[in-house]
Design an enzyme around this catalytic site. Structure first.
Site, mmCIF file in Angstrom:
data_model
loop_
_atom_site.group_PDB
_atom_site.id
_atom_site.type_symbol
_atom_site.label_atom_id
_atom_site.label_comp_id
_atom_site.label_asym_id
_atom_site.label_seq_id
_atom_site.Cartn_x
_atom_site.Cartn_y
_atom_site.Cartn_z
ATOM 1 N N LYS A 13 0.831 -1.216 0.000
ATOM 2 C CA LYS A 13 0.000 0.000 0.000
ATOM 3 C C LYS A 13 0.860 1.258 0.000
ATOM 4 C CE LYS A 13 -1.935 -0.896 3.968
ATOM 5 N NZ LYS A 13 -1.207 -2.095 4.389
ATOM 6 N N ARG A 85 -7.834 1.332 10.676
ATOM 7 C CA ARG A 85 -7.374 -0.037 10.939
ATOM 8 C C ARG A 85 -8.264 -0.744 11.947
ATOM 9 N NH1 ARG A 85 -1.472 0.949 9.693
ATOM 10 N NH2 ARG A 85 -0.445 -1.058 9.600
ATOM 11 N N ARG A 124 12.252 -6.582 3.782
ATOM 12 C CA ARG A 124 12.002 -5.148 3.612
ATOM 13 C C ARG A 124 12.924 -4.311 4.506
ATOM 14 N NH1 ARG A 124 6.016 -2.613 4.422
ATOM 15 N NH2 ARG A 124 6.329 -3.058 6.629
ATOM 16 N N ARG A 157 12.959 -2.326 9.817
ATOM 17 C CA ARG A 157 12.103 -1.819 10.900
ATOM 18 C C ARG A 157 12.038 -2.854 12.026
ATOM 19 N NH1 ARG A 157 6.641 -0.002 7.722
ATOM 20 N NH2 ARG A 157 5.753 -0.975 9.566
ATOM 21 N N ARG A 168 1.782 -8.872 13.978
ATOM 22 C CA ARG A 168 1.067 -7.919 13.105
ATOM 23 C C ARG A 168 0.025 -8.625 12.249
ATOM 24 N NH1 ARG A 168 5.664 -5.250 9.988
ATOM 25 N NH2 ARG A 168 4.143 -3.841 9.094
#
Ligand code: AMP
Length: 216
Positions: A13, A85, A124, A157, A168
């Site tokens: 996204k 969310r 990532r 991260r 998550r």
């Protein structure tokens, strides 16, 4: 024009919203990016948010809702990435937009299967300064750990580490999947398959946006 981009962590996204914002001039409203900037600045909100974020838990609704209020009626139009969310956030967004005489023009859901999501999140990394995302396997920065765009430090991260990724995904299923049901019961949600190259996903995204009537 307000477009809500929905989808699990790692669905792309942020990458797509950044691209769409560059090509349309719409404001990219990423609650994750705003929170990371607050953490980096050591603000009161940042100090509060950091623990939740590092574990992969959500920051409490009241803080998030207060944080985004000033952006939602941006006259350039808004791409909402990572908000809402929770069902409470979705209801609150509907109320705020109603009060301002505005609405949501399009809701787009990015679907990607779970194995692919875990692969993407595990490789990532992100620039701590301008938040440009990299894939350390397929799209690494030209110079190790240095952002191609701004020279900032590129690192993984804390919430992309294995334990937080698992949490998550669970938090998404428990708290954000119901937001999709909330929207589907009220208005159309456009599905796009977000597996494939960033270029092909961008093509699907722009087609999905063009396929509807959008108002200012
Ligand atoms: P993201 O960059 O969108 O993956 O967000 C990173 C983290 O910021 C999330 O895992 C949450 O801890 C927090 N966060 C971002 N957006 C929200 C939101 N709308 N509600 C609660 N927490 C959020």
């Amino acid at each position: 024009m307000r477009i809500v981009l929905m989808g699990p962590p790692g669905a792309g996204k942020g990458t797509q919203a950044r691209r769409l914002s560059e090509s349309t001039g719409m404001k990219h409203l990423s609650t994750g990016d705003i929170l990371r900037a607050e953490v980096a600045a050591g603000s009161e909100l940042g100090l509060l948010a950091k623990g939740f974020m590092d574990r992969g838990d959500y920051v409490p609704d009241s803080h998030i809702i207060a944080m985004i209020q000033k952006y939602i009626d941006d006259p350039a139009g808004v791409l909402l990435d990572g908000f809402p969310r929770t069902v409470f956030q979705a209801e609150s967004l509907d109320n705020s937009l109603n009060d301002a005489g505005l609405g949501i023009d399009k809701i787009i859901h990015f679907s990607v299967d779970t194995d692919e999501l875990i692969n993407r999140l595990s490789s990532r990394a992100i620039c701590s300064k301008c938040q440009t995302p990299y894939n350390l396997i397929s799209d690494a920065p030209l110079k190790e750990d240095v952002c191609d765009k701004c020279g900032g430090k590129v690192s993984v991260r804390d919430d992309d580490k294995p334990k937080a990724i698992k949490n998550r995904m669970n938090v998404y299923e428990e708290q954000t999947a119901p937001v999709l049901d909330y929207y589907r019961s009220r208005r159309e949600v456009t599905e796009i398959v977000a597996t494939g190259s960033p270029d092909s996903v961008f093509e699907s995204l722009t087609q999905a946006i063009r396929s509807g009537e959008l108002s200012n």
